[in-house]
Structures are given as C-alpha cells and as structure tokens.
Design an enzyme around this catalytic site. Structure first.
Site, PDB file in Angstrom:
ATOM      1  N   ARG A 231      57.300   8.141   4.675  1.00  0.00           N
ATOM      2  CA  ARG A 231      58.460   8.743   4.206  1.00  0.00           C
ATOM      3  C   ARG A 231      58.757   7.696   3.098  1.00  0.00           C
ATOM      4  O   ARG A 231      58.704   6.620   3.306  1.00  0.00           O
ATOM      5  CB  ARG A 231      59.568   8.686   5.247  1.00  0.00           C
ATOM      6  CG  ARG A 231      59.439   9.710   6.069  1.00  0.00           C
ATOM      7  CD  ARG A 231      59.943  11.032   5.670  1.00  0.00           C
ATOM      8  NE  ARG A 231      59.619  12.212   6.801  1.00  0.00           N
ATOM      9  CZ  ARG A 231      58.770  13.050   6.761  1.00  0.00           C
ATOM     10  NH1 ARG A 231      57.559  12.809   5.983  1.00  0.00           N
ATOM     11  NH2 ARG A 231      58.754  14.042   7.728  1.00  0.00           N
ATOM     12  N   GLU A 260      64.005  12.706  -2.383  1.00  0.00           N
ATOM     13  CA  GLU A 260      63.075  13.670  -2.915  1.00  0.00           C
ATOM     14  C   GLU A 260      64.335  15.115  -2.926  1.00  0.00           C
ATOM     15  O   GLU A 260      65.265  15.197  -2.149  1.00  0.00           O
ATOM     16  CB  GLU A 260      62.311  14.167  -1.534  1.00  0.00           C
ATOM     17  CG  GLU A 260      61.307  12.969  -1.599  1.00  0.00           C
ATOM     18  CD  GLU A 260      60.340  13.322  -0.620  1.00  0.00           C
ATOM     19  OE1 GLU A 260      60.273  14.450   0.170  1.00  0.00           O
ATOM     20  OE2 GLU A 260      59.450  12.533  -0.102  1.00  0.00           O
ATOM     21  N   HIS A 278      55.345  15.169  -2.321  1.00  0.00           N
ATOM     22  CA  HIS A 278      55.125  15.392  -0.798  1.00  0.00           C
ATOM     23  C   HIS A 278      54.475  16.497  -0.544  1.00  0.00           C
ATOM     24  O   HIS A 278      54.843  17.531   0.015  1.00  0.00           O
ATOM     25  CB  HIS A 278      56.570  15.425  -0.332  1.00  0.00           C
ATOM     26  CG  HIS A 278      56.755  15.188   1.086  1.00  0.00           C
ATOM     27  ND1 HIS A 278      57.872  14.812   1.746  1.00  0.00           N
ATOM     28  CD2 HIS A 278      55.875  15.410   2.093  1.00  0.00           C
ATOM     29  CE1 HIS A 278      57.518  14.772   3.144  1.00  0.00           C
ATOM     30  NE2 HIS A 278      56.396  15.163   3.368  1.00  0.00           N
TER      31      HIS A 278
HETATM   32  P1  NAP Z   1      52.705   8.554  15.370  1.00  0.00           P
HETATM   33  O1  NAP Z   1      51.258   9.116  15.927  1.00  0.00           O
HETATM   34  O2  NAP Z   1      53.806   8.646  15.973  1.00  0.00           O
HETATM   35  O3  NAP Z   1      52.308   7.419  14.455  1.00  0.00           O
HETATM   36  C1  NAP Z   1      53.162   6.400  13.912  1.00  0.00           C
HETATM   37  C2  NAP Z   1      52.748   5.096  14.078  1.00  0.00           C
HETATM   38  O4  NAP Z   1      53.680   4.115  13.625  1.00  0.00           O
HETATM   39  C3  NAP Z   1      52.561   4.457  15.518  1.00  0.00           C
HETATM   40  O5  NAP Z   1      51.379   3.872  15.649  1.00  0.00           O
HETATM   41  C4  NAP Z   1      53.792   3.511  15.800  1.00  0.00           C
HETATM   42  O6  NAP Z   1      53.243   2.376  16.775  1.00  0.00           O
HETATM   43  C5  NAP Z   1      54.041   2.880  14.421  1.00  0.00           C
HETATM   44  N1  NAP Z   1      55.353   2.475  14.091  1.00  0.00           N
HETATM   45  C6  NAP Z   1      56.520   3.228  14.556  1.00  0.00           C
HETATM   46  N2  NAP Z   1      57.617   2.662  14.197  1.00  0.00           N
HETATM   47  C7  NAP Z   1      57.363   1.461  13.733  1.00  0.00           C
HETATM   48  C8  NAP Z   1      57.883   0.250  13.176  1.00  0.00           C
HETATM   49  N3  NAP Z   1      59.132   0.132  13.141  1.00  0.00           N
HETATM   50  N4  NAP Z   1      57.263  -0.787  12.546  1.00  0.00           N
HETATM   51  C9  NAP Z   1      55.762  -0.578  12.532  1.00  0.00           C
HETATM   52  N5  NAP Z   1      55.174   0.437  13.201  1.00  0.00           N
HETATM   53  C10 NAP Z   1      55.831   1.627  13.711  1.00  0.00           C
HETATM   54  O7  NAP Z   1      52.805   9.667  13.993  1.00  0.00           O
HETATM   55  P2  NAP Z   1      51.860  10.333  13.001  1.00  0.00           P
HETATM   56  O8  NAP Z   1      51.566  11.720  13.572  1.00  0.00           O
HETATM   57  O9  NAP Z   1      50.554   9.599  12.748  1.00  0.00           O
HETATM   58  O10 NAP Z   1      52.857  10.697  11.737  1.00  0.00           O
HETATM   59  C11 NAP Z   1      53.423   9.586  11.078  1.00  0.00           C
HETATM   60  C12 NAP Z   1      54.364   9.842   9.889  1.00  0.00           C
HETATM   61  O11 NAP Z   1      53.604  10.360   8.837  1.00  0.00           O
HETATM   62  C13 NAP Z   1      55.366  10.960  10.517  1.00  0.00           C
HETATM   63  O12 NAP Z   1      56.432  10.602  11.235  1.00  0.00           O
HETATM   64  C14 NAP Z   1      55.829  11.516   8.916  1.00  0.00           C
HETATM   65  O13 NAP Z   1      57.039  10.537   8.715  1.00  0.00           O
HETATM   66  C15 NAP Z   1      54.565  10.983   8.125  1.00  0.00           C
HETATM   67  N6  NAP Z   1      54.044  12.356   7.539  1.00  0.00           N
HETATM   68  C16 NAP Z   1      54.123  12.373   6.189  1.00  0.00           C
HETATM   69  C17 NAP Z   1      53.547  13.473   5.617  1.00  0.00           C
HETATM   70  C18 NAP Z   1      53.257  13.830   4.163  1.00  0.00           C
HETATM   71  O14 NAP Z   1      53.268  15.111   4.132  1.00  0.00           O
HETATM   72  N7  NAP Z   1      53.630  12.914   3.264  1.00  0.00           N
HETATM   73  C19 NAP Z   1      52.638  14.455   6.667  1.00  0.00           C
HETATM   74  C20 NAP Z   1      52.924  14.356   7.694  1.00  0.00           C
HETATM   75  C21 NAP Z   1      53.400  13.033   8.380  1.00  0.00           C
HETATM   76  P3  NAP Z   1      54.132   1.673  17.300  1.00  0.00           P
HETATM   77  O15 NAP Z   1      54.949   2.781  18.306  1.00  0.00           O
HETATM   78  O16 NAP Z   1      53.357   0.810  18.390  1.00  0.00           O
HETATM   79  O17 NAP Z   1      55.152   0.746  16.393  1.00  0.00           O
HETATM   80  C1  8YV Z   2      55.706  18.483   5.482  1.00  0.00           C
HETATM   81  C2  8YV Z   2      55.724  16.068   6.675  1.00  0.00           C
HETATM   82  O1  8YV Z   2      55.862  18.029   3.969  1.00  0.00           O
HETATM   83  O2  8YV Z   2      54.962  16.770   8.688  1.00  0.00           O
HETATM   84  C3  8YV Z   2      55.675  15.937   8.182  1.00  0.00           C
HETATM   85  O3  8YV Z   2      56.234  15.183   8.631  1.00  0.00           O
HETATM   86  O4  8YV Z   2      56.297  15.302   6.054  1.00  0.00           O
HETATM   87  C4  8YV Z   2      54.994  17.285   5.974  1.00  0.00           C
HETATM   88  O5  8YV Z   2      53.842  17.824   6.549  1.00  0.00           O
HETATM   89  C5  8YV Z   2      57.143  18.725   6.062  1.00  0.00           C
HETATM   90  O6  8YV Z   2      57.776  18.076   7.042  1.00  0.00           O
HETATM   91  C6  8YV Z   2      57.135  20.228   6.203  1.00  0.00           C
HETATM   92  O7  8YV Z   2      58.417  20.554   6.445  1.00  0.00           O
END
Ligand code: NAP
Ligand code: 8YV
Length: 317
Positions: A231, A260, A278
């Site tokens: 994010r 954004e 994004h």
């Molecule tokens: P996840 O499995 O919950 O992994 C998140 C990781 O972050 C965990 O390993 C957690 O470990 C760590 N974490 C949480 N809070 C933290 C903190 N304060 N400091 C350091 N590490 C921390 O989530 P995921 O499914 O991989 O997704 C992660 C994130 O990616 C989503 O929440 C979303 O914001 C982003 N995302 C972006 C896109 C995009 O389109 N760009 C798409 C999908 C997801 P600990 O609990 O041990 O800290």
């Molecule tokens: C999408 C994302 O852009 O899954 C997330 O956390 O950031 C992306 O996959 C978005 O959330 C779709 O609404």
C-alpha cells in the site's frame, strides 16, 4: 424475494451476473439521496460488497443497522474497520491466496524493470536516440543480489519462491519470525542496510504507515532499489521523493501510492522510477478468481451463515 445487497463500486460483469441471481442489487454510486435510501431501504440491507480501494465509509455502516456481511474484492482490507465490524457482529471477508502468484510476478516485474531500466530503454528507442546517441547506458544486474522482503506472508513467500531463479540471498522483516530458512531481521533499517533491493508487501493501515521511513531509505542507499506492491501508505512518500531527488536512494518500482489515483508529480520527471497504476493483481484470470471468491463468500453466507475466507478479526463470528 431476493435480499438486498449494496454494492460499493460496480464490480465486473461476471460479479454482477453471479450476484444478481441471488440478490437485489443496489449501487451506492447510483443513489442520489443517501439519507432517503438509508431511511427506506437501509434496515433491510444485510449484505455489502466492496473493494480494497473504496472500503466501506462509516456513514454507510451506520446507515445499515442490520448489516451482517461485507465481502471485499481484494485481499487488503485496510479501508474497512474490521475491528469495528467485529464489535458489531458484522463478518468481513476478503480474497487471500488466489492472487499470490500474480502479485508476486508484479513485484519481480517491477524490480527487473527498475533495475534494468526497461521503460527508459524503450523510450530511448521510441525517441529515436539509438542511431544518434549510440548504445543505452549500462544498468545494474538482478543476479546474486540480497533482497529484503518486508512482510513475509502469503504473497511475500510467493515472491521469495521466485527469487531463487535469480540466486538471491533472501532476508525478511515482519513482526514475528517465521519458520523459514531466510535470515530474519527484527529491525527494518538494519535489514535495509544489508540489502540491494527492498520489496514491500505488508498490509496497509495505521500500524504500517510510514514504516519505510527516510532512515530506511538512506540505509538502502544510493544503489538500492525499493519496490512497493503493498500500500502507498507503507512508504513515507514525501521522504521517498526527496531520497530519489537527492540520489540517496537508487531507484523505485511503485505499484501503489498514498493518495491514489494522485501520484506525486515529481516522480514523473525521474528516470530511476517505474510507475504502475495499482495493477498488481489486475489480469483477467486473477481478477476473475478474486471476483468468484468475493461472490462465493456472499452466496455461502446467505445459504448457511458461513464464509469461505473471513478476515482474522471476524473469523470467530
Ligand atoms: P499476509 O499473508 O497477511 O502477509 C502480510 C505479512 O506482513 C505477514 O507476514 C505479517 O507478518 C507482515 N506484517 C504485518 N504487519 C506488519 C508490520 N507492522 N510490520 C512488519 N510486517 C508486518 O498478506 P498477503 O496476502 O501477503 O497480502 C499482503 C498485502 O499486500 C495486502 O494486505 C495488500 O495490502 C497488499 N496487496 C497489494 C496488491 C496490489 O495490487 N498491489 C495486491 C494484493 C495485495 P507478522 O504478522 O509476523 O508481522
Ligand atoms: C486490488 C489489492 O487492486 O487485493 C488487494 O489488496 O490491492 C488488489 O488486488 C484491489 O483490492 C481490488 O479491489
């Protein structure tokens, strides 16, 4: 009679098709008089679908006294107050795992494009500079680098899996140490100092706001590359712009931004950044899988009160 469902955002054709078979759809964007909608229809709305960008505004949650479930199209739910929902007994669901590979691919793509200056080299040809100016300047390798993953969760692990192809030394920082072979740092600045590349993939929200600070970027250094697919809020954006402008940070590959769709204008002028609007998960295939899971959560809940993928905060409900 089908139950009422409020949609925040329009969804895709496929989502609308699946949901309209089960629910009577209302689109927040089409409602002119929200107060009248809440007064007349609000008490009968138990289902909401939204996305990771729009979340659910507090006035909407307050206007729906019998709301039972919010299904989020996206894994990140920082735009939804999940603790407040849990306190009111509202289940929140999201779309974990189905997008891991796509977002991990995007992270690697951004790193490669930034390090090897893919976009800049493409522009060099298009501007007709190759014949007149000769070869493009040398770039930096992606082979044998030390890569730090900030947030080794579902997507972070998928990124780590891909890094083996580049013979990377993988290190990571999160709040807790995981049962993995990679070196754990409990201090992000110290990890950044030891990395060539830092890839951010934590959740957004209050806890992670600005954790990639000026100090972390200085530690990553003048040859370091920062990739953000988490994010925009995770990086101190003004500090990022300053670090890039002053050459304290080598480059950045950015899929996400703090406000954004507004992106700091200063980044447009820089040739050491690659910018994306994004689109980390934005392929036809992955968005379809995310949409199906978003609908499955709502339809299953309607059928028997259970869900497929609740967020942890509401998993006990
Ligand atoms: P996840 O499995 O919950 O992994 C998140 C990781 O972050 C965990 O390993 C957690 O470990 C760590 N974490 C949480 N809070 C933290 C903190 N304060 N400091 C350091 N590490 C921390 O989530 P995921 O499914 O991989 O997704 C992660 C994130 O990616 C989503 O929440 C979303 O914001 C982003 N995302 C972006 C896109 C995009 O389109 N760009 C798409 C999908 C997801 P600990 O609990 O041990 O800290
Ligand atoms: C999408 C994302 O852009 O899954 C997330 O956390 O950031 C992306 O996959 C978005 O959330 C779709 O609404």
């Amino acid at each position: 009679m089908k139950p009422n469902l409020l949609m925040i955002g329009n969804g895709t054709d496929r989502i609308r098709g699946q949901l309209s078979a089960e629910f009577n759809l209302h689109f927040l964007g089409d409602i002119d008089d929200l107060a009248a909608f809440f007064a007349e229809t609000g008490p009968s709305v138990e289902y909401v679908m939204t996305n990771g960008h729009d979340g659910v505004p507090t006035e909407v949650i307050n206007g729906l006294p019998n709301l039972k479930i919010i299904s989020c199209y996206g894994v990140g739910y920082d735009a939804i107050d999940a603790d407040a929902c849990a306190a009111r007994g509202i289940v929140v669901t999201h779309t974990p795992n189905v997008l891991n590979d796509e977002v991990a691919n995007t992270a690697i793509l951004l790193w490669l494009a930034t390090s090897r200056k893919l976009v800049q080299a493409d522009n060099y040809i298009r501007a007709g500079r190759w014949p007149s100016e000769g070869g493009f300047p040398l770039t930096r390798t992606v082979q044998d680098r030390t890569v730090g993953i900030l947030g080794l969760g579902r997507i972070g692990q998928a990124i780590a899996d891909r890094l083996a192809m580049f013979n990377s030394t993988i290190v990571y920082h999160s709040r807790t140490k995981k049962d993995v072979e990679y070196l754990f740092y409990d201090n992000l600045t110290e990890m950044a100092a030891d990395c060539d590349v830092l890839i951010c993939i934590t959740p957004g929200g209050k806890e992670t706001r600005g954790i990639v600070s000026a100090e972390v970027m200085n530690a990553l250094g003048r040859d370091g590359i920062l990739v953000n697919v988490s994010r925009g809020s995770v990086i101190d954006e003004p500090a990022l712009v300053a670090a890039l402008q002053e050459g304290r940070l080598g480059g950045a590959g950015l899929d996400v931004f703090d406000k954004e769709p507004i992106v700091p204008q200063a980044l447009f002028e820089m040739d050491n950044v690659v910018l994306q609007p994004h689109v980390g998960s934005a392929t036809v295939e992955t968005r379809q899988a995310m949409g199906d899971l978003t609908c499955d959560n709502l339809i299953q809940f309607k059928k028997d009160g259970t869900t497929v993928t609740s967020v942890p905060e509401t998993a006990h409900l």
